[in-house]
Design an enzyme around this catalytic site. Structure first.
Site, PDB file in Angstrom:
ATOM      1  N   ARG A 213      22.070  48.483  77.061  1.00 16.15           N
ATOM      2  CA  ARG A 213      21.365  49.541  77.801  1.00 16.15           C
ATOM      3  C   ARG A 213      20.303  48.879  78.672  1.00 16.15           C
ATOM      4  O   ARG A 213      19.451  48.144  78.145  1.00 16.15           O
ATOM      5  CB  ARG A 213      20.666  50.518  76.859  1.00 16.15           C
ATOM      6  CG  ARG A 213      21.552  51.107  75.768  1.00 16.15           C
ATOM      7  CD  ARG A 213      22.077  52.485  76.101  1.00 16.15           C
ATOM      8  NE  ARG A 213      23.068  52.879  75.107  1.00 16.15           N
ATOM      9  CZ  ARG A 213      22.963  53.943  74.319  1.00 16.15           C
ATOM     10  NH1 ARG A 213      21.907  54.722  74.408  1.00 16.15           N
ATOM     11  NH2 ARG A 213      23.914  54.233  73.451  1.00 16.15           N
ATOM     12  N   GLU A 215      17.342  49.288  79.612  1.00 18.83           N
ATOM     13  CA  GLU A 215      16.148  50.076  79.295  1.00 18.83           C
ATOM     14  C   GLU A 215      14.989  49.547  80.132  1.00 18.83           C
ATOM     15  O   GLU A 215      14.581  48.400  79.981  1.00 18.83           O
ATOM     16  CB  GLU A 215      15.785  49.940  77.804  1.00 18.83           C
ATOM     17  CG  GLU A 215      16.845  50.455  76.846  1.00 18.83           C
ATOM     18  CD  GLU A 215      16.910  51.975  76.767  1.00 18.83           C
ATOM     19  OE1 GLU A 215      16.070  52.642  77.412  1.00 18.83           O
ATOM     20  OE2 GLU A 215      17.824  52.476  76.081  1.00 18.83           O
ATOM     21  N   ARG A 221      10.856  49.909  70.157  1.00 16.68           N
ATOM     22  CA  ARG A 221      12.132  50.303  69.560  1.00 16.68           C
ATOM     23  C   ARG A 221      13.331  50.278  70.497  1.00 16.68           C
ATOM     24  O   ARG A 221      14.392  50.761  70.150  1.00 16.68           O
ATOM     25  CB  ARG A 221      11.995  51.682  68.916  1.00 16.68           C
ATOM     26  CG  ARG A 221      11.599  52.748  69.905  1.00 16.68           C
ATOM     27  CD  ARG A 221      11.271  53.995  69.150  1.00 16.68           C
ATOM     28  NE  ARG A 221      11.384  55.147  69.999  1.00 16.68           N
ATOM     29  CZ  ARG A 221      11.630  56.359  69.536  1.00 16.68           C
ATOM     30  NH1 ARG A 221      11.795  56.565  68.264  1.00 16.68           N
ATOM     31  NH2 ARG A 221      11.707  57.369  70.349  1.00 16.68           N
ATOM     32  N   HIS A 222      13.138  49.738  71.697  1.00 18.01           N
ATOM     33  CA  HIS A 222      14.259  49.643  72.640  1.00 18.01           C
ATOM     34  C   HIS A 222      14.593  48.193  72.955  1.00 18.01           C
ATOM     35  O   HIS A 222      13.708  47.380  73.202  1.00 18.01           O
ATOM     36  CB  HIS A 222      13.919  50.359  73.951  1.00 18.01           C
ATOM     37  CG  HIS A 222      13.983  51.842  73.830  1.00 18.01           C
ATOM     38  ND1 HIS A 222      12.874  52.602  73.573  1.00 18.01           N
ATOM     39  CD2 HIS A 222      15.028  52.696  73.900  1.00 18.01           C
ATOM     40  CE1 HIS A 222      13.238  53.885  73.497  1.00 18.01           C
ATOM     41  NE2 HIS A 222      14.544  53.962  73.690  1.00 18.01           N
ATOM     42  N   GLU A 354      14.252  58.082  65.667  1.00 15.62           N
ATOM     43  CA  GLU A 354      15.689  58.395  65.691  1.00 15.62           C
ATOM     44  C   GLU A 354      16.494  57.142  65.352  1.00 15.62           C
ATOM     45  O   GLU A 354      16.340  56.099  65.972  1.00 15.62           O
ATOM     46  CB  GLU A 354      16.071  58.888  67.092  1.00 15.62           C
ATOM     47  CG  GLU A 354      17.535  59.231  67.218  1.00 15.62           C
ATOM     48  CD  GLU A 354      18.022  59.186  68.663  1.00 15.62           C
ATOM     49  OE1 GLU A 354      17.399  59.837  69.524  1.00 15.62           O
ATOM     50  OE2 GLU A 354      19.025  58.484  68.913  1.00 15.62           O
ATOM     51  N   SER A 357      22.645  59.248  66.293  1.00 17.40           N
ATOM     52  CA  SER A 357      22.997  60.589  66.766  1.00 17.40           C
ATOM     53  C   SER A 357      24.507  60.727  66.725  1.00 17.40           C
ATOM     54  O   SER A 357      25.239  59.738  66.747  1.00 17.40           O
ATOM     55  CB  SER A 357      22.414  60.871  68.144  1.00 17.40           C
ATOM     56  OG  SER A 357      22.839  59.914  69.045  1.00 17.40           O
ATOM     57  N   ARG A 405      17.052  49.341  64.468  1.00 20.31           N
ATOM     58  CA  ARG A 405      16.041  50.350  64.100  1.00 20.31           C
ATOM     59  C   ARG A 405      16.048  50.615  62.601  1.00 20.31           C
ATOM     60  O   ARG A 405      14.996  50.816  61.993  1.00 20.31           O
ATOM     61  CB  ARG A 405      16.304  51.652  64.846  1.00 20.31           C
ATOM     62  CG  ARG A 405      15.955  51.540  66.298  1.00 20.31           C
ATOM     63  CD  ARG A 405      15.854  52.926  66.885  1.00 20.31           C
ATOM     64  NE  ARG A 405      15.702  52.823  68.338  1.00 20.31           N
ATOM     65  CZ  ARG A 405      15.811  53.830  69.163  1.00 20.31           C
ATOM     66  NH1 ARG A 405      16.085  55.032  68.679  1.00 20.31           N
ATOM     67  NH2 ARG A 405      15.643  53.675  70.449  1.00 20.31           N
TER      68      ARG A 405
HETATM   69  P1  AMO Z   1      22.624  57.247  71.261  1.00 19.67           P
HETATM   70  O1  AMO Z   1      22.512  56.955  72.715  1.00 19.67           O
HETATM   71  O2  AMO Z   1      21.676  58.243  70.681  1.00 19.67           O
HETATM   72  O3  AMO Z   1      24.077  57.802  70.910  1.00 19.67           O
HETATM   73  O4  AMO Z   1      22.530  55.899  70.463  1.00 19.67           O
HETATM   74  C1  AMO Z   1      22.767  55.857  69.071  1.00 19.67           C
HETATM   75  C2  AMO Z   1      21.701  55.050  68.373  1.00 19.67           C
HETATM   76  O5  AMO Z   1      21.679  53.728  68.889  1.00 19.67           O
HETATM   77  C3  AMO Z   1      20.361  53.218  68.856  1.00 19.67           C
HETATM   78  N1  AMO Z   1      19.938  52.831  70.207  1.00 19.67           N
HETATM   79  C4  AMO Z   1      19.156  51.767  70.482  1.00 19.67           C
HETATM   80  N2  AMO Z   1      18.588  50.848  69.692  1.00 19.67           N
HETATM   81  C5  AMO Z   1      17.831  49.887  70.272  1.00 19.67           C
HETATM   82  N3  AMO Z   1      17.645  49.783  71.600  1.00 19.67           N
HETATM   83  C6  AMO Z   1      18.203  50.693  72.442  1.00 19.67           C
HETATM   84  N4  AMO Z   1      18.012  50.573  73.753  1.00 19.67           N
HETATM   85  C7  AMO Z   1      18.998  51.748  71.886  1.00 19.67           C
HETATM   86  N5  AMO Z   1      19.683  52.783  72.402  1.00 19.67           N
HETATM   87  C8  AMO Z   1      20.235  53.435  71.373  1.00 19.67           C
HETATM   88  C9  AMO Z   1      19.473  54.316  68.304  1.00 19.67           C
HETATM   89  C10 AMO Z   1      20.292  55.558  68.576  1.00 19.67           C
HETATM   90  O6  AMO Z   1      19.991  56.598  67.680  1.00 19.67           O
HETATM   91  N6  AMO Z   1      27.623  57.592  71.602  1.00 19.67           N
HETATM   92  C11 AMO Z   1      26.458  58.114  70.921  1.00 19.67           C
HETATM   93  C12 AMO Z   1      26.634  58.131  69.411  1.00 19.67           C
HETATM   94  C13 AMO Z   1      27.678  59.112  68.918  1.00 19.67           C
HETATM   95  O7  AMO Z   1      27.576  60.305  69.288  1.00 19.67           O
HETATM   96  O8  AMO Z   1      28.564  58.704  68.174  1.00 19.67           O
HETATM   97  C14 AMO Z   1      25.257  57.246  71.290  1.00 19.67           C
HETATM   98  O9  AMO Z   1      25.371  56.145  71.769  1.00 19.67           O
HETATM   99  O10 AMO Z   1      19.289  54.079  66.921  1.00 19.67           O
END
Ligand code: AMO
Length: 431
Positions: A213, A215, A221-222, A354, A357, A405
């Site tokens: 991502r 970000e 946390r990202h 979070e 999801s 996380r």
């Molecule tokens: P989502 O975008 O909420 O859902 O991502 C799921 C989980 O991935 C982790 N996460 C991250 N951890 C660290 N850095 C990041 N940049 C980051 N982005 C996300 C979080 C988050 O809750 N496809 C859906 C999931 C599904 O519906 O099956 C998805 O990607 O812990």
């Protein structure tokens, strides 16, 4: 081999036994005619005791050694109440396998606390610290436990492409890649592929793999590259089936870590509490109400501050939030039959953050196309995905969880970067 035992395996009961240990010189002390080497390996420390008049030639090696050099030691185990753990090794031979230069790139004696940035720049050295190593030993336990649980539940491990033509989680965080003559991206989530798998007959799959991502902001946390744990299951009745699998998996992870990684939890001073199932479920509407009592007004999604505040009012560390507005959840989530403004989605939060999801997916081709268009997406760009919905796609659901996380919150670490060997963020590309 240069080693017969790790330090922790050497016990008082082995008095008189010949062993070979190997590792890093963590400390050196010379007190006249006696000298001590504190040898470190991944399991802990062992004291090597040199007595000048018993081993005059070997004794001189002390003057040659530097802190953090790598040595192997042949010797005899001796029970000694004064030694750490009541045991030491009296060497017969010491081999210097690699001499460390001085000064070291960072202090790892524990006397000076280094900034995270300094530590990440010299990560190989940072990882020699028992407290840092412990995070990765526990992370390994978490991953082992996840695989154990899902395999036991009949899931199969899959690997999906990370170089893709389209993303599923919004254009803003896609990393573009030059892919010969075509435009491609680093995948943000295995979402589209794990769903395609549901049409194949391999109807329970999971993946633990990098996700990317872009970000833009630096938060605790990202990450730009994180480890996404995903599963997808078909023939579900509702998202409840997914939530039950997830909560049972989490409990298995906690039990496993407590059982197999207790030594490393002790190094970090963590008293791990195994959560109880079922985890509390609250609806998004209820969460909004709770937040209002804290003075926080939420409209259609929970921001970081709302999640944190919610964590302070919930009694249990883990809780699900269900029924988010359908417009704030991705196109692949199914709308609520009774109230289409809501969706069959959920988040799993842990200590105000979070973790995961997921939800039930829209498996009906026509409805899926409708939803995509509403989100401004061109179905033609997703034909590789949509084709799988035209020829027999069972009802299904799944979730994605960020491993970093989970480990961060489990170990009460201030920054998610602590849980990644070589983190990637907006400013960090090496090491
Ligand atoms: P989502 O975008 O909420 O859902 O991502 C799921 C989980 O991935 C982790 N996460 C991250 N951890 C660290 N850095 C990041 N940049 C980051 N982005 C996300 C979080 C988050 O809750 N496809 C859906 C999931 C599904 O519906 O099956 C998805 O990607 O812990």
């Amino acid at each position: 081999m240069k080693r017969t035992h790790y330090s922790r395996q050497i016990t008082k009961g082995m008095d008189g036994q010949r062993v070979k240990v190997a590792g890093w010189v963590s400390n050196l002390r010379k007190l006249g005619s006696i000298a001590f080497i504190k040898l470190r390996d991944r399991e802990g420390f062992i004291q090597i005791t040199l007595v000048k008049n018993k081993m005059p030639e070997l004794f001189n090696i002390i003057d040659e050694l530097t802190i953090e050099s790598v040595i192997s030691v042949d010797g005899i185990v001796k029970a000694n109440e004064q030694a750490p753990n009541g045991v030491e090794v009296l060497p017969e031979n010491i081999e210097i396998l690699s001499k460390a230069e001085t000064p070291l790139p960072m202090d790892i004696s524990g006397k000076i606390e280094s900034e995270l940035e300094t530590r990440l720049n010299a990560r190989f050295m940072d990882l020699r610290q028992p407290k840092v190593e412990a995070v990765f030993m526990i992370r390994d336990g978490v991953l082992t436990a996840i695989r154990e649980y899902l395999e036991d539940q009949g899931f199969i491990e899959i690997h999906t492409p990370k170089i893709v033509a389209a993303g599923a989680e919004g254009g803003a965080t896609l990393f573009p890649v030059k892919y010969f003559e075509k435009d491609a991206y680093l995948n943000q989530s295995p979402q589209l592929f794990k769903q395609i798998m549901m049409s194949t007959g391999l109807d329970r799959v999971y993946e633990i793999a990098p996700a990317f991502r872009a970000e833009p902001s630096a938060t605790t946390r990202h990450l730009s590259e994180f480890t996404s744990f995903d599963f997808e299951m078909a023939f579900i009745d509702s998202q409840e089936d997914v939530m039950k699998t997830l909560e049972n998996c989490i409990v298995h992870v906690f039990n496993h870590v407590k059982k197999h990684e207790q030594d490393f939890l002790d190094v970090l001073g963590i008293e791990l509490e195994v959560p109880k199932t079922p985890f509390k479920r609250i609806t998004f509407e209820e969460a909004k109400g709770l937040l209002k009592t804290k003075g926080k007004i939420v409209v259609d999604d929970l921001d970081t501050e709302a999640e944190r505040l919610l964590g302070t009012v919930m009694e249990e560390p883990f809780y699900f939030i269900t029924g988010f507005p359908s417009d704030t959840k991705p196109f692949y989530i199914m709308e609520d039959e009774d109230n289409p403004t809501l969706s069959y989605s959920f988040d799993l939060d842990y200590k105000g953050v979070e973790m995961a999801s997921g939800g039930q997916r829209e498996h009906r081709y026509g409805k899926l196309i409708e939803r995509m268009k509403r989100f401004g997406l061109n179905p033609a760009d997703f034909s590789f995905y949509l084709n799988a919905f035209k020829y027999g796609m069972p009802p299904h659901g799944g979730m994605g969880l960020g491993i970093e996380r989970l480990v961060q919150k489990m170990l009460n670490l201030g920054n998610v970067r602590e849980t990644v060997l070589f983190p990637r963020d907006k400013t960090r590309l090496v090491p």
